[in-house]
Every structure is written in C-alpha cells, then in structure tokens.
Design an enzyme around this catalytic site. Structure first.
Site, PDB file in Angstrom:
ATOM      1  N   GLY B  54       0.828  -1.198   0.000  1.00 34.79           N
ATOM      2  CA  GLY B  54       0.000   0.000   0.000  1.00 34.79           C
ATOM      3  C   GLY B  54       0.861   1.247   0.000  1.00 34.79           C
ATOM      4  O   GLY B  54       2.010   1.225   0.454  1.00 34.79           O
ATOM      5  N   SER B  55       0.328   2.359  -0.499  1.00 34.87           N
ATOM      6  CA  SER B  55       1.048   3.626  -0.427  1.00 34.87           C
ATOM      7  C   SER B  55       0.860   4.240   0.956  1.00 34.87           C
ATOM      8  O   SER B  55       0.109   3.728   1.785  1.00 34.87           O
ATOM      9  CB  SER B  55       0.532   4.571  -1.511  1.00 34.87           C
ATOM     10  OG  SER B  55       0.863   4.063  -2.783  1.00 34.87           O
ATOM     11  N   GLY B  56       1.568   5.330   1.221  1.00 35.98           N
ATOM     12  CA  GLY B  56       1.468   5.989   2.510  1.00 35.98           C
ATOM     13  C   GLY B  56       2.625   5.674   3.432  1.00 35.98           C
ATOM     14  O   GLY B  56       2.650   6.133   4.577  1.00 35.98           O
ATOM     15  N   HIS B  57       3.597   4.871   2.933  1.00 35.98           N
ATOM     16  CA  HIS B  57       4.754   4.494   3.748  1.00 35.98           C
ATOM     17  C   HIS B  57       6.045   5.092   3.195  1.00 35.98           C
ATOM     18  O   HIS B  57       7.134   4.633   3.527  1.00 35.98           O
ATOM     19  CB  HIS B  57       4.905   2.969   3.779  1.00 35.98           C
ATOM     20  CG  HIS B  57       3.673   2.246   4.181  1.00 35.98           C
ATOM     21  ND1 HIS B  57       3.049   2.474   5.378  1.00 35.98           N
ATOM     22  CD2 HIS B  57       2.931   1.302   3.545  1.00 35.98           C
ATOM     23  CE1 HIS B  57       1.968   1.694   5.465  1.00 35.98           C
ATOM     24  NE2 HIS B  57       1.877   0.983   4.363  1.00 35.98           N
ATOM     25  N   LYS B 105       5.477  -8.014   2.370  1.00 30.47           N
ATOM     26  CA  LYS B 105       5.205  -7.804   3.794  1.00 30.47           C
ATOM     27  C   LYS B 105       4.008  -8.671   4.184  1.00 30.47           C
ATOM     28  O   LYS B 105       3.041  -8.781   3.435  1.00 30.47           O
ATOM     29  CB  LYS B 105       4.921  -6.322   4.076  1.00 30.47           C
ATOM     30  CG  LYS B 105       6.085  -5.417   3.638  1.00 30.47           C
ATOM     31  CD  LYS B 105       6.062  -4.024   4.245  1.00 30.47           C
ATOM     32  CE  LYS B 105       4.865  -3.191   3.865  1.00 30.47           C
ATOM     33  NZ  LYS B 105       4.654  -3.048   2.395  1.00 30.47           N
ATOM     34  N   ASP B 110      -1.473  -8.503   0.805  1.00 29.65           N
ATOM     35  CA  ASP B 110      -0.205  -8.509   0.071  1.00 29.65           C
ATOM     36  C   ASP B 110       0.176  -9.929  -0.314  1.00 29.65           C
ATOM     37  O   ASP B 110       0.595 -10.195  -1.447  1.00 29.65           O
ATOM     38  CB  ASP B 110       0.907  -7.876   0.912  1.00 29.65           C
ATOM     39  CG  ASP B 110       0.654  -6.401   1.172  1.00 29.65           C
ATOM     40  OD1 ASP B 110      -0.291  -6.083   1.915  1.00 29.65           O
ATOM     41  OD2 ASP B 110       1.384  -5.565   0.617  1.00 29.65           O
ATOM     42  N   HIS B 219      -0.177   0.829   9.394  1.00 26.54           N
ATOM     43  CA  HIS B 219      -1.416   1.304   8.773  1.00 26.54           C
ATOM     44  C   HIS B 219      -2.347   1.857   9.831  1.00 26.54           C
ATOM     45  O   HIS B 219      -3.555   1.915   9.645  1.00 26.54           O
ATOM     46  CB  HIS B 219      -2.140   0.163   8.049  1.00 26.54           C
ATOM     47  CG  HIS B 219      -1.265  -0.618   7.148  1.00 26.54           C
ATOM     48  ND1 HIS B 219      -0.538  -1.702   7.574  1.00 26.54           N
ATOM     49  CD2 HIS B 219      -0.962  -0.452   5.849  1.00 26.54           C
ATOM     50  CE1 HIS B 219       0.155  -2.181   6.551  1.00 26.54           C
ATOM     51  NE2 HIS B 219      -0.079  -1.445   5.506  1.00 26.54           N
TER      52      HIS B 219
END
Ligand SMILES: Nc1ncnc2c1ncn2[C@@H]1O[C@H](COP(=O)(O)OP(=O)(O)O)[C@@H](O)[C@H]1O
Ligand SMILES: Nc1ncnc2c1ncn2[C@@H]1O[C@H](COP(=O)(O)OP(=O)(O)O)[C@@H](O)[C@H]1O
Ligand SMILES: [Mg+2]
Ligand SMILES: [Mg+2]
Ligand SMILES: [Mg+2]
Ligand SMILES: [Mg+2]
Lengths: 208, 333, 333, 208
Positions: B54-57, B105, B110, B219
C-alpha cells in the site's frame, strides 16, 4: 430462472450497495483493521459495473469472469483476491450459460465459496467473511435439496449469513489484519462478513 | 482533514508523477498498471528484486528503487495492497533472465495478491521466488493466525538483498539471504497520534492528549496496549525489551539498527530516541555496527517511531556497505 | 503537548548525544559550549564554514556537518540563537589557517551574536567573514526594518559554499559565492498546523480546522496571510508566483529547487507538491537542473512546506554535484 | 549612594522578577515573536545570580562585567546581546568602584543605554526595548541635572519607561522579529520594552 440480465442487475446493484455502505464498512474496518474495506469494495464494484457497460458479456460465465478480473485488478487488499476468487470460481461453473436454475445458483455459490475458503484458508470462527459464507452455503445446499425456489434458497442464505455476521462480534480474530489485535479484536463486527451479507442480500433482490 | 493534496482519490498518481519528475535519472514510472522501475531496467543477468505494498509508507517502496536496491516497486492505494496485474507487469519489466525475487510484507492482502502474480509470471516462464517479511514483535506469532506483520526489517532487507542481487548472486542465494535477514530482524512501533487515510477523511483512531499506542502497525492498526505517555527513555527501554528479548539478541551480537520516524516525528526527537537506544545497547553488550535514523517506513503523518534490530554478520554488513543509489537511500556513488 | 523527549529543557543536549552516538565517523560534539565539528577538523589550509542557529530545524545545521559542507554548527536552544562563546569556540576548533566563513540567517539575535563572535575571533587573529541569508519573500524587504528572514536558501548555500571551500578556494572567493547564492535564492513557506516549543508547552499559534498560514517563518512566526486551505495545485501556484516574481526568475533560467517539509509533512505530500511545481516551472520556461524533495530545514513537528528556488549557473551546479558526506545530505562518496 | 551590595541585590532581584514573569513575557512574545523572551530572560538571570554567588566580584565594575558575560553566554536571541551590551558598557563606567552616587548612576544607565542603541540600531518608534530605554534615559538626565536623589532619578526613569512600554502597543514593528509581521504586529505590547521596565523597577527597589 435467473437470466443474464438479472445477474448483470446483481452486479449493478452491488455497485450501489457498496457505494451507499462505503463509510459504514470503512468505519467497521477502522476499529479492527486499516479503514479501507468500504473504499476497496466501492472502488471495485464501480469498476466492475463500468467494465460490464463497456463490454457487455454474452453469457453469465463471461460476465462473472469480467467481474472477477476487474475486482482482482482494482480492489487490492485481502478482499480483492478473495472476492475475485469467488467470482472466478463462480464464473467457471457458468461458462456459456445465459440462465441459471436453482441448481445453477447452488453451483455458483458452492464453487465460489469453496474458492474463497481455499484461497484464504480461514475456517468458521476465525472472524472473517467465511463466518458469513459458510453458513450461507449450508443453507443454500439444505434448501436446494428440499426443492426450494431460487427466492427461498437466497432468503435462507441471507438469514444464515446475517447470523454468521453477527456471530463474529464476540470472536477473537485469527485471520486477516484484525488478528494482529488479539484480544482487542473482540466486540467488533467483521467488515468482510458484513460485505458478504450485503452481497447475498443484493443477490436475493436481483436473482430471484 | 488538512493535507497538502489535490483530491483524496488521486494522491497515489499525483505522488508518482512527482517522483517521476524529480528522479528521471533514477527511475521510470508506469501508470497503467502502476509500478516504478529503475531507469536502466531490465538489467541483464541479474536477479531482479521487486517489492510493493500500500502507499502511505514513503519512501518505502518506490523511494528504494534504483541501483543496489529494488528493481521495481508496486504502489497500491493508500494502505491497500497493490494488485496482481501491477506485480506481474513490474516483474516482466525488470526480469533480466536470472529470476525475480518478490519481497512481500506479511499482510493477507499482500500475500494473496503476490501469490497470484507469482503464478501468472511462472506461467509465462519467469522464475519467481517470494520472501515474506514478518518481523513485528507487537503481534503474537502463531500458526493459527495470519502471523506477524511485516514492518521495518523490510527496509533493511531491500538494501541487503538489492546488494546481493547487484553482486550477481543467484535467485536461490538472494532468496536465502532475504530469509536470513527476516529470521534475524525484529521491530516494534508506537504512536502519539493517528494517521488519516485521505479517502477516509478522518483519523483512523483517537488518542487522548496524554495517551500513546504501543505496538502500532504501519497502517494505524491498533497495537498491544494503550497507555499514558512516558519519557523517551522509558518508551525506548520498554520497546527495546520487547524487541531484544524476542529473538533474543545477546551480548556480543552485532546489529544494524533503524530508528524510524512514522512521518510526523521531527528528526530532533528521533536523535533523542537513538541516544536512548544506544545506551540500552551498551548496557546489554549489543554492538551497533550500522544504523539509520530518519523516516524510512512511514504511516502518512502519524507521530511516533519504530525500532528495528537486525543481527548482522560480516557478510551482511558488507552487503549493507555496497553502493546504493535511490531517492531514499544513497551512498558509495 | 506530546513529544518523544525526556525533559523539555534537555532536548538539545539529548539530541546532540544522539547525533554523536549515531555519527562518530562524521562528526564530534562539544557540550560546553555546545557545537558540532566534522570528525577531521580542523582541516589544514581550507576555508572553514561555520553556521548555527536555534535548534528545532533539524537536519539544519548539525546534520550538514561533514566533508563538503559545514565544518561546524552551533545549536542554540530551540528557536533561540546560539551565543557568541559557542560560535567563537567552534570557529577556533575548525580554523585551518585559511579563514572562516560564518553563515548567518537574518534574525536580529543570530546577527548580533555572530557579530560578537566574529569580533572575538578577529581579536585573536582569525580571519572571519560573515554572510547573512535573507531569502524569505513572505517578508517585505526594507532598509528601515530587520529585513527578510533567512530560510531555505541556507541549505543550498551550505552545500555549495562547503564544496567551494573543499576545492581550496580563498575566504574571499567562498564568501563571494555565498553572497551570490543569497542574491539568487528566494523562498516561501506555509503551514497547516503549528509547532510547539518544548519549553513553552503549547502550540505557538492556533489554526482552524480549515485554515492555513501562508508565509510562515521557520519558528512559527505568523506569515503574510491566514486563509482557507486550498488544493496542493492552488497553493503551489500561489507560492510559486510570489517566489518567481520576486527575483524575478525568467524563462530560460536554470534552477536548483527545494521542496522542503516542515517536519510533520509526509513525503507522499512533498512529491505531490513537487509535481505541481514541476508543471509551473515548465509553463514558465524555468529549467530545473537539480532538486531536493524532503525535510531539510524544519520547524519541529509543524505540518507544511517551503519552496526554495536558486538561479544556478554552471559553476554553482558543479559545486552542487561535488561529493558531500554528512548525516543529512550525502552523495559522491 | 548605591553600594556594591545594592547592585548585587539588583541582580538577585532580577532573577526573581524574570522567573515570576517568565510566562507573561513568553506570552507577549508568542503574539508577535517566537515565544521565548521570558524563557530567555529567566535562564539568563538565574545564571547571572549563580555566577555572582560562585565568584563574588570585589567592585561594581567587575560585578556588572560578570553579569554581562553570563547574559551573553546564556540568553541567546536578540535580547542576549542587547542586555549583555547594556551591562558591558555599564560595567566600563564603574571599573574599580564600590559605590555610586547619583552621577554614577546616571553614567551607568547613560553608557548602558547608548550601548544598546548602538548595538541594535533601533530608534524610538521601532517597537523595541528602545521605546522604554530612551525616555528613561531622558528622565534620568533631566532629574539628575536638577540635583535629584537616586530614588527620585529612578522613580522618574520607571515612570518614563512605563509610558514608553505602553506606547509600543499601537506601533508597527520595524526592528526585531516582530517586524516580519508588518501591520499584523499592531495592537501588541513589545516583550522587550516590558522586560526593560521590569529591570528599571527592580533598580528602583534596590539601588535607592
Ligand atoms: N484469510 C482470510 N480469509 C477470508 N477472509 C479474510 C481473510 N483475511 C481477511 N479476510 C476478510 O477481509 C476483510 C478485510 O478486507 P479489506 O479491509 O478490504 O482488506 P485489508 O485487510 O487488506 O485492508 C476482513 O474483514 C475479513 O473478513
Ligand atoms: N534591533 C533591536 N534593538 C533593540 N531591541 C530589539 C531589537 N531587536 C529586538 N529587540 C528586542 O528584543 C525583544 C525580543 O527578545 P527575544 O524574544 O529574547 O529574542 P528573539 O527575538 O531573538 O527571540 C523584542 O521584544 C525587542 O524589544
Ligand atoms: Mg482493510
Ligand atoms: Mg487495507
Ligand atoms: Mg528567539
Ligand atoms: Mg523571542
């Protein structure tokens, strides 16, 4: 009999249902997950409906396959591959068909649900969508054996899934993101079991 | 929700455009499906290393694409696993004929999506191996659950494994190193504030003005325990105890250490935390060979940090020291 | 106030200890008086470059100490100018016989304290020149006021001037380059949230849930205007206009650009902002030769960003590309 | 006559005064500066008092020099060098002296204040501590010429400084950090002018 048009109506209805319930499902996922389940489902079914509109499939197998591919490509997360597998396996039992009788409906759900179970390896009690799918499957098979109509079959499936969804509340999650919470996952309703009930309810409203 | 964005639904694409504009020398971006590859991909006769999530990391994973680290990264929506079509296309784009390693991960989404992608690639004759990172000691490990989350060790793994691939090692060797890094790496995180997923529009959780969440996921998943805020020293001691006792790390062990900001934590605080950890390590006889202090695997604007320890032998440290040239990590070039 | 610290009054010392523990290969720390010098100081026959200012802007300045950038940095209390004894001791510690350049951000306190330090050093026979950075276009420039604040250009100046010193240029040459950088650099910042000075214990200012402060200083000083939050595109266009029209930067100019996070801004947002600026630059015919996207001159945990443009000729770009080895900026080594 | 002990009492008193007014001065500095003036002054005078206790100087010049050095080393910011310069210049007029008559007091403040003016280059109306210092200096010189006592001189100084401090409220700042605010600096009292009044008030309470 459920026609190709009715199956198409099911998917269109799901687009509306998940858009309406986007915040609710996301809210549930905030408590024990990562606050995206409603967003994921809405994104997926908006795309699925659009894909059907752009390339209207000629039979139910092709339609469900299109839905499956779209969900796999657009949903992501855990629910994407799981619902994607549901529709993929369901599609395979309907190849070339343009209407489904009660037996066809049974097969669709049986293969679809078994696909989800194999893919996610969850069992009843793990606090996942399986807690809704599994009792729904039992209800579908039981009623079908007794010669019930599609409407009766799906009524029973919805009722069983609702019970299953409610049964997730006190559980400690053992699969999916909520399992990281251990004991703290208690007293929350599973978002995936909730979206599964919505899927069956929409089926009841469109396929029978 | 106040964010420096255009539209909540466009943050991933807009940020990808920014990365493409900022680093044309290092990477190339595909938008449909979405993935980032190093500028010179595919590199012939080199194992390719692909990750995603996911994005945001950020900078994880896209910021680690480049020479000596990742060949490709697949960004999902914010906090949502990417999809198999992205992974398949990225894998094909970087495959150099020597096989491809997927670094995954350990989140159900995932894992499932990368599984599908691997199947698709293998069906087309690309040799794919997947390694799953599950290093978060905040989560109880068990055969009957989804297991532990993959967090900070991912960054260290991508660096070390990227170097191994660059040195020309085989897919099996590279995968073995990755599994060893995972086996010897442990992490734990905490938060002072929540993050806000752009499309959700409000904070994922609420913390009182004097509360912190210990064992937080990247998250914003709730952690082990909510408690009153403590001093940096107390927090580091508590988290070090949990991480050190898990492997366990023992006196004399050589470590690569990461003190990682969650996105909203100022660097001055990360150095205060590193100082506390250095003292804990000294007291326990742990030797810090290499370290990172900064924002490497974040959770949007969350305030908080995570601690990652990796027991590293001389070979691992050599791979660590190899040149790396990415937007997020750079040395030796 | 929630912060990852021990005691409000100890944050500077605790963070210095963390830097010392993390980077013994790059720098040495003195605690009384407080300053940081590069590990191999003093470097013989090289102009030494010294800067300093209040803490809370990390990595500035301490994170830029090392080969190819600063010889020394003097950290004051949070947001408070350091004192002349720190600057004097740091200057002596790095003086290599070829003179010392002081890089001073234009705040009354910094200017006065550096003046005293320069007097003290000159009295002891060390050749000191000071260059003042005043690049913040949010502040009206006037002979009758304290003038403009020194902000983002400081980062670019420290890199370029550090390289010039490393190349063996004379104090006059190095100071001339510094003045040229200042003359050709302009910045502006904005904030979505306030920072909280640890010893003050509460936010410096309050912003409504839908408000932003445009033209903010790096110490949480109020800006030009408070207004409703806008999209990243609108904000970048507004700020670019202010910065570009000030010098003005003209079609065909080559730029070094920095999109800088204020400390609490996630990297994904900085890339979204960079994308918007890249489009503005393209439309105006400005050529972006080099860029930084990240946290370089921060304001504790403030959410927001600043934009810095520097008109850079080929010589400046060469100095920019020279090797640099510091905790905060590293390439070529 | 003001004795060495009285000058020492002045500094000790300032430590108490700035500690008491730390939050108040910081509050004023939040509005048009960077929220540290009270913290800076308190830190400086705690250190100044302690330095005098550790190394009690033998004359007023040495005492004021010690205060100056400590302020310069511990205050930082704009106020550190400015108040540091005040005490440095004041010290130079008192070298070797152990008591000060009215003329001595006048010289102390005259040289100190002129030092601040030269150092900061602010003039009356710039909304800085000079708005308090300058009228105080005029009052000191006027009263001294008319043969006033130290008490009378300092009474006049305090009264004039208070007026000057109040006059900063409507001003637009032209020097210091508040000047970055332009028009927005209006309707706020200058923190430095406020700390200057406190310094003079403490002088009145201890030196006369
Ligand atoms: N292994 C699994 N088997 C079946 N269902 C699962 C499994 N793991 C997770 N789920 C379901 O997925 C739901 C979460 O979906 P979603 O939020 O879209 O994905 P993610 O957890 O990746 O963010 C859970 O509520 C749960 O019902
Ligand atoms: N040039 C100047 N001349 C005289 N006084 C000044 C000047 N600049 C600032 N000051 C005074 O300093 C005060 C601020 O001090 P302080 O807050 O301690 O320093 P800083 O502004 O560096 O944070 C202002 O209120 C003003 O009275
Ligand atoms: Mg979710
Ligand atoms: Mg998710
Ligand atoms: Mg200050
Ligand atoms: Mg101040």
């Amino acid at each position: 009999m459920a026609s190709l048009e009715q199956v198409r109506a099911w998917i269109d209805r799901l687009e509306a249902v998940y858009t309406e319930n986007k915040e609710y499902l996301t809210e549930l996922d905030s408590a024990i997950g990562d606050a995206d389940h409603g967003i994921n489902m809405a994104r997926g079914f908006i795309a699925a409906k659009q894909a059907l509109a752009e390339n209207p499939p000629a039979d139910i197998g092709a339609l469900l396959k299109s839905v499956s591919m779209t969900l796999i490509k657009t949903v992501g997360g855990a629910s994407g591959p799981l619902y994607g597998t549901f529709f993929l396996k369901a599609a395979m039992t309907c190849t070339g068909q343009t209407e489904l009788d009660a037996e066809g409906i049974e097969k669709l759900f049986e293969d679809g649900i078994n696909g989800v179970k194999q893919r996610g390896k969850a069992v009843v009690g793990d606090k996942t969508m399986i807690d809704a799918w599994e009792p729904a499957l039992t209800a579908i098979k039981d009623t079908r054996q007794n010669g019930a109509s599609i409407a009766e079959i799906l009524d029973a499936a919805v009722a069983a899934a609702e019970q299953g969804r409610d049964s997730t509340v006190p559980l400690v999650a053992r699969k999916g993101r909520a399992s990281y919470l251990g004991e703290r996952s208690k007293d929350h309703q599973d978002p995936g079991a909730t979206s599964t009930v919505l899927m069956l309810t929409a089926a009841r409203e469109t396929l029978a | 929700m106040k964010k420096l964005i255009n539209q909540a639904d466009n943050v991933v694409v807009d940020a990808l455009k920014g990365m493409e504009a900022a680093h044309p020398d290092l990477l190339k971006v595909s938008y449909d499906p979405k993935y980032i590859v190093r500028a010179d991909a595919p590199v012939k006769d080199k194992v390719a290393v692909v990750s995603g999530g996911g994005s945001g990391h950020e900078p994880l994973h896209g910021g680690f694409v480049g020479r000596g680290m990742l060949d490709a990264a697949c960004p999902g929506e914010v906090f949502t696993s990417p999809t198999p079509d992205q992974m398949e296309a990225a894998t094909k784009a970087v495959s150099g004929g020597k096989g491809v390693l997927h670094i995954v991960k350990n989140y159900t989404g995932d894992v499932l999506n990368f599984e599908t992608a691997a199947d698709l690639c293998q069906a087309e004759g690309i040799d794919v191996e997947a390694v799953v990172v599950d290093d978060d000691v905040a989560v109880k490990d068990s055969l009957y659950t989804a297991g532990r989350r993959g967090v900070g060790t991912t960054v260290l793994m991508e660096k070390i494994v990227g170097a191994a691939a660059e040195r020309g090692k085989s897919l099996k060797e590279v995968a073995d190193i990755a599994r060893k890094v995972n086996a010897q790496g442990r992490s734990m995180g905490m938060a002072l504030t929540s993050c806000t997923v752009p499309s959700a529009g409000k904070p994922t959780f609420e913390l009182g003005a004097d509360e912190m969440e210990v064992g937080i996921g990247i998250h914003g998943e709730p952690g082990r325990e909510r408690m009153k805020v403590k001093t940096a020293r107390e927090i580091v001691e508590m988290m070090s105890d949990a991480v050190i006792s898990d492997l366990p790390y023992k006196s004399g062990d050589e470590l690569i250490v990461m003190v990682n900001g969650m996105g909203g934590t100022p660097l001055i605080e990360l150095y205060i935390l590193y100082n506390e950890f250095a003292q804990v390590a000294k007291a326990k006889g742990l030797k810090i060979s290499r370290k990172l202090v900064g924002n490497y695997i974040t959770s949007l604007e969350m305030q908080g940090f995570s601690l990652t320890l990796l027991k590293a032998d001389a070979d691992m440290v050599k791979l660590w020291d190899d040149p790396v040239l990415t937007p997020g990590l750079r040395w030796g070039v």
